[in-house]
Motif scaffolding. Structure first.
Motif, short mmCIF file in Angstrom:
data_model
loop_
_atom_site.label_atom_id
_atom_site.label_comp_id
_atom_site.label_asym_id
_atom_site.label_seq_id
_atom_site.Cartn_x
_atom_site.Cartn_y
_atom_site.Cartn_z
N ARG A 87 0.83 -1.21 0.00
CA ARG A 87 0.00 0.00 0.00
C ARG A 87 0.87 1.26 0.00
O ARG A 87 0.50 2.28 -0.58
CB ARG A 87 -0.93 -0.02 1.22
CG ARG A 87 -2.00 1.03 1.20
CD ARG A 87 -2.98 0.87 2.38
NE ARG A 87 -3.74 -0.37 2.28
CZ ARG A 87 -3.62 -1.42 3.10
NH1 ARG A 87 -2.78 -1.40 4.12
NH2 ARG A 87 -4.36 -2.50 2.93
N ASN A 93 -1.99 3.37 -6.28
CA ASN A 93 -3.34 3.80 -6.67
C ASN A 93 -3.48 3.89 -8.18
O ASN A 93 -4.52 3.53 -8.73
CB ASN A 93 -3.70 5.12 -6.00
CG ASN A 93 -3.90 4.96 -4.51
OD1 ASN A 93 -4.30 3.89 -4.05
ND2 ASN A 93 -3.60 5.99 -3.76
N GLU A 94 -2.43 4.35 -8.86
CA GLU A 94 -2.48 4.43 -10.32
C GLU A 94 -2.50 3.05 -10.97
O GLU A 94 -2.96 2.88 -12.09
CB GLU A 94 -1.29 5.23 -10.86
CG GLU A 94 -1.30 6.70 -10.49
CD GLU A 94 -0.80 6.97 -9.06
OE1 GLU A 94 -0.15 6.10 -8.44
OE2 GLU A 94 -1.09 8.07 -8.55
N ALA A 95 -1.97 2.07 -10.26
CA ALA A 95 -1.88 0.70 -10.78
C ALA A 95 -3.13 -0.13 -10.47
O ALA A 95 -3.17 -1.31 -10.74
CB ALA A 95 -0.65 0.00 -10.23
N GLY A 96 -4.15 0.48 -9.88
CA GLY A 96 -5.38 -0.25 -9.60
C GLY A 96 -5.58 -0.59 -8.14
O GLY A 96 -6.49 -1.33 -7.79
N GLY A 97 -4.72 -0.10 -7.27
CA GLY A 97 -4.88 -0.32 -5.83
C GLY A 97 -4.04 -1.47 -5.32
O GLY A 97 -3.32 -2.15 -6.05
N THR A 98 -4.15 -1.68 -4.03
CA THR A 98 -3.33 -2.67 -3.34
C THR A 98 -3.57 -4.08 -3.87
O THR A 98 -2.63 -4.83 -4.12
CB THR A 98 -3.61 -2.63 -1.82
OG1 THR A 98 -3.36 -1.31 -1.35
CG2 THR A 98 -2.72 -3.59 -1.06
N ASN A 99 -4.84 -4.46 -4.06
CA ASN A 99 -5.12 -5.83 -4.52
C ASN A 99 -4.53 -6.09 -5.90
O ASN A 99 -3.96 -7.15 -6.15
CB ASN A 99 -6.62 -6.10 -4.53
CG ASN A 99 -7.19 -6.26 -3.14
OD1 ASN A 99 -6.47 -6.49 -2.18
ND2 ASN A 99 -8.50 -6.11 -3.02
N ALA A 100 -4.65 -5.12 -6.80
CA ALA A 100 -4.11 -5.29 -8.15
C ALA A 100 -2.58 -5.39 -8.12
O ALA A 100 -1.99 -6.25 -8.79
CB ALA A 100 -4.55 -4.13 -9.04
N MET A 101 -1.95 -4.53 -7.35
CA MET A 101 -0.49 -4.56 -7.25
C MET A 101 -0.03 -5.86 -6.59
O MET A 101 0.94 -6.48 -7.03
CB MET A 101 0.01 -3.36 -6.45
CG MET A 101 1.52 -3.29 -6.34
SD MET A 101 2.36 -2.96 -7.90
CE MET A 101 2.17 -1.19 -7.97
N ASP A 104 -0.19 -8.52 -9.14
CA ASP A 104 0.89 -8.39 -10.11
C ASP A 104 2.21 -8.93 -9.55
O ASP A 104 2.99 -9.52 -10.28
CB ASP A 104 1.09 -6.92 -10.51
CG ASP A 104 -0.02 -6.42 -11.41
OD1 ASP A 104 -0.80 -7.24 -11.94
OD2 ASP A 104 -0.13 -5.19 -11.58
N THR A 109 -4.25 -12.39 -4.53
CA THR A 109 -4.63 -11.17 -3.83
C THR A 109 -4.82 -11.43 -2.33
O THR A 109 -5.05 -12.58 -1.93
CB THR A 109 -5.95 -10.59 -4.38
OG1 THR A 109 -7.01 -11.50 -4.08
CG2 THR A 109 -5.87 -10.33 -5.88
#
Length: 127
Positions: A87, A93-101, A104, A109
């Motif tokens: 986080r 945030n630009e990458a879609g938030g914590t779950n998305a990062m 990745d 998740t």
């Protein structure tokens, strides 16, 4: 961090297996990965604790062994630490938030990890 060869190997293997290291990893390789836990960063230790939890069979259906319960507790503790670290990363945030990062990086998740930890016992799911 996760800047050792051992961490790289484990993190890559987990991502390659879709977040589930014990899923289709040969037993000898799985034991070797688990033996690396002392050389891991928080993220690697979290994923190996999850691996131990998932890979440890229940003594009786619905009754996990102490080792599995301890691994579940450790996974939850480290999950919070790693989530906070992700986080805090620039651009999350630009990458879609914590779950998305998180997905990745690790191939799984935080909600998926929590689901595995809380819904893998037949006794808990089907009382």
């Amino acid at each position: 961090g996760c800047d050792s060869l051992e961490s790289d190997e484990v993190l890559f293997a987990v991502k390659l297996k879709g977040g589930c290291l014990p899923c289709s990893t040969p037993p000898g390789d799985l034991d070797r990965y688990i033996a690396l836990v002392g050389k891991m960063c928080d993220a690697g230790r979290m994923l190996l604790a999850l691996t131990i939890f998932v890979a440890t069979p229940e003594e009786r259906i619905g009754y996990p062994l102490t080792e599995a319960v301890e691994a579940r507790d450790e996974t939850l503790r480290l999950l919070q630490v790693v989530e906070d670290e992700v986080r805090a990363m620039p651009g999350v945030n630009e990458a879609g938030g914590t779950n998305a990062m998180f997905f990745d990086i690790f191939g799984v998740t935080p909600p998926q990890i929590r689901y595995l930890l809380h819904h893998t016992s037949l006794r808990d799911d089907y009382p």
